[in-house]
Scaffold this active site. Sequence first.
Site, PDB file in Angstrom:
ATOM      1  N   GLU A   1      31.783   8.918  53.958  1.00  0.00           N
ATOM      2  CA  GLU A   1      30.744   8.918  52.924  1.00  0.00           C
ATOM      3  C   GLU A   1      29.678   9.996  53.106  1.00  0.00           C
ATOM      4  O   GLU A   1      28.552   9.843  52.617  1.00  0.00           O
ATOM      5  CB  GLU A   1      30.086   7.531  52.812  1.00  0.00           C
ATOM      6  CG  GLU A   1      31.037   6.416  52.403  1.00  0.00           C
ATOM      7  CD  GLU A   1      31.470   6.447  50.934  1.00  0.00           C
ATOM      8  OE1 GLU A   1      30.957   7.292  50.189  1.00  0.00           O
ATOM      9  OE2 GLU A   1      32.325   5.621  50.560  1.00  0.00           O
TER      10      GLU A   1
ATOM     11  N   ASP B   1      32.097  -3.885  51.556  1.00  0.00           N
ATOM     12  CA  ASP B   1      33.427  -3.372  51.189  1.00  0.00           C
ATOM     13  C   ASP B   1      34.446  -4.499  51.167  1.00  0.00           C
ATOM     14  O   ASP B   1      35.602  -4.333  51.559  1.00  0.00           O
ATOM     15  CB  ASP B   1      33.870  -2.268  52.161  1.00  0.00           C
ATOM     16  CG  ASP B   1      32.949  -1.054  52.124  1.00  0.00           C
ATOM     17  OD1 ASP B   1      32.159  -0.946  51.169  1.00  0.00           O
ATOM     18  OD2 ASP B   1      33.006  -0.229  53.045  1.00  0.00           O
TER      19      ASP B   1
ATOM     20  N   ASP C   1      30.326   4.223  58.346  1.00  0.00           N
ATOM     21  CA  ASP C   1      29.842   4.716  57.058  1.00  0.00           C
ATOM     22  C   ASP C   1      28.436   5.247  57.305  1.00  0.00           C
ATOM     23  O   ASP C   1      27.580   4.531  57.834  1.00  0.00           O
ATOM     24  CB  ASP C   1      29.831   3.569  56.041  1.00  0.00           C
ATOM     25  CG  ASP C   1      29.524   4.024  54.627  1.00  0.00           C
ATOM     26  OD1 ASP C   1      28.633   4.876  54.455  1.00  0.00           O
ATOM     27  OD2 ASP C   1      30.151   3.508  53.681  1.00  0.00           O
TER      28      ASP C   1
ATOM     29  N   ASP D   1      28.194  -0.416  58.386  1.00  0.00           N
ATOM     30  CA  ASP D   1      28.081  -0.131  56.954  1.00  0.00           C
ATOM     31  C   ASP D   1      26.926  -0.931  56.355  1.00  0.00           C
ATOM     32  O   ASP D   1      26.682  -2.079  56.762  1.00  0.00           O
ATOM     33  CB  ASP D   1      29.384  -0.536  56.261  1.00  0.00           C
ATOM     34  CG  ASP D   1      29.619   0.156  54.929  1.00  0.00           C
ATOM     35  OD1 ASP D   1      28.636   0.452  54.235  1.00  0.00           O
ATOM     36  OD2 ASP D   1      30.794   0.381  54.579  1.00  0.00           O
TER      37      ASP D   1
ATOM     38  N   ASP E   1      26.009   5.536  55.502  1.00  0.00           N
ATOM     39  CA  ASP E   1      24.903   4.775  54.910  1.00  0.00           C
ATOM     40  C   ASP E   1      24.479   3.600  55.781  1.00  0.00           C
ATOM     41  O   ASP E   1      23.542   2.872  55.441  1.00  0.00           O
ATOM     42  CB  ASP E   1      25.203   4.351  53.471  1.00  0.00           C
ATOM     43  CG  ASP E   1      26.308   3.305  53.331  1.00  0.00           C
ATOM     44  OD1 ASP E   1      26.545   2.517  54.265  1.00  0.00           O
ATOM     45  OD2 ASP E   1      26.932   3.247  52.245  1.00  0.00           O
TER      46      ASP E   1
ATOM     47  N   HIS F   1      36.371   2.138  47.161  1.00  0.00           N
ATOM     48  CA  HIS F   1      35.644   2.233  48.430  1.00  0.00           C
ATOM     49  C   HIS F   1      34.846   0.965  48.715  1.00  0.00           C
ATOM     50  O   HIS F   1      34.451   0.736  49.856  1.00  0.00           O
ATOM     51  CB  HIS F   1      34.760   3.488  48.487  1.00  0.00           C
ATOM     52  CG  HIS F   1      33.507   3.445  47.671  1.00  0.00           C
ATOM     53  ND1 HIS F   1      32.429   4.264  47.929  1.00  0.00           N
ATOM     54  CD2 HIS F   1      33.155   2.703  46.586  1.00  0.00           C
ATOM     55  CE1 HIS F   1      31.468   4.027  47.057  1.00  0.00           C
ATOM     56  NE2 HIS F   1      31.885   3.097  46.231  1.00  0.00           N
TER      57      HIS F   1
ATOM     58  N   HIS G   1      34.999   5.604  51.557  1.00  0.00           N
ATOM     59  CA  HIS G   1      35.450   4.613  52.536  1.00  0.00           C
ATOM     60  C   HIS G   1      36.807   4.004  52.205  1.00  0.00           C
ATOM     61  O   HIS G   1      37.356   3.262  53.030  1.00  0.00           O
ATOM     62  CB  HIS G   1      34.402   3.513  52.687  1.00  0.00           C
ATOM     63  CG  HIS G   1      34.275   3.011  54.098  1.00  0.00           C
ATOM     64  ND1 HIS G   1      33.163   2.340  54.555  1.00  0.00           N
ATOM     65  CD2 HIS G   1      35.120   3.083  55.169  1.00  0.00           C
ATOM     66  CE1 HIS G   1      33.326   2.026  55.824  1.00  0.00           C
ATOM     67  NE2 HIS G   1      34.506   2.462  56.224  1.00  0.00           N
TER      68      HIS G   1
ATOM     69  N   HIS H   1      27.161  -1.814  53.333  1.00  0.00           N
ATOM     70  CA  HIS H   1      27.869  -2.617  52.334  1.00  0.00           C
ATOM     71  C   HIS H   1      29.020  -3.378  52.987  1.00  0.00           C
ATOM     72  O   HIS H   1      29.521  -2.989  54.043  1.00  0.00           O
ATOM     73  CB  HIS H   1      28.406  -1.707  51.229  1.00  0.00           C
ATOM     74  CG  HIS H   1      27.357  -0.827  50.621  1.00  0.00           C
ATOM     75  ND1 HIS H   1      27.071   0.442  51.117  1.00  0.00           N
ATOM     76  CD2 HIS H   1      26.519  -1.014  49.580  1.00  0.00           C
ATOM     77  CE1 HIS H   1      26.095   0.977  50.399  1.00  0.00           C
ATOM     78  NE2 HIS H   1      25.747   0.121  49.460  1.00  0.00           N
TER      79      HIS H   1
END
Length: 304
Positions: free
Chosen positions: A276, A130, A229, A126, A231, A143, A104, A128
Amino acid sequence: MDRPVRVFGAPMDLGADRRGVDMGPSAIRYAGLTDELDSLGIDCEDGGNVVVPSPERTEPDAGRPPEGRAKYLGATERVCRDLADEVAGAVADGAVPLVLGGDHSIAIGTVGGAARDRDLGIVWFDAHGDFNTPTTSPSGNVHGMSLAAILGRGSFADSEWADSPTVDAENVAMVGLRDLDDEEREAVRDSEVTAFSMTDVDQRGLPEVTRDAVEVAADGTDGVHVSLDMDFLDPTEAPGVGTPVRGGASYREGHTAMELVSRATGPALASLEIVEVNPILDDHNRTAELAVELAASALGKRIL
């Protein structure tokens, strides 16, 4: 989609902990991306890959920030500058850039190019945030800093290659959060970004959250960048990611979100990236195949 789409691969793995994500662009192409977009009547051109140096030939501490830790920052800068130029060129030609990751950290380059000559909003799907900086990151992996870099937070405030001044935090919406570091959590809370966790998704439903996110990104801007992303999806749907987190979006929710992005943004969709995908961790290329499906939904594919 009445504009051409120009695909770029960014086989970056310098910003992550695990090897393999550099093969993501190839896996997504192999999963039939061009054929899928062609079937929608989209004029699709492949602009190839930006050049990414291998970790074995790259000094991890080159370009290190004045404080904290950010591994391979010098190489990341070079890749993101090159990617930004490619994306800006596609935009100037009237095309929608579709960038395939890679980790990312490439978002710094994608946004840098898409926001070069206009005010840009961002919808960031996402697990996360980031949102770490070199001084808050537990790992030093870039990332996990990409959105903070784009917004010029911390030491990135003086980084012309990373900070995108035409992106305002008030026009950034994060969707699907469920794994944040402690300091990162406080930084998100104290910022002007709009953050929707999976708790918000559970309480309100992903369609309403996605519409609100696009409204945030589109408010007073010239275009919307969508960063997906993989994930964001639950690991049962997308096993081939480097940092899977349980409790993510389902297959149907992923498509719903991308279809709503397409409907809500319309001609304001400035750029799209999918990141990702790690084929080494995948199951028979399932994650790359899903990435192709979601890209198609984001670019206008409908059931009816």
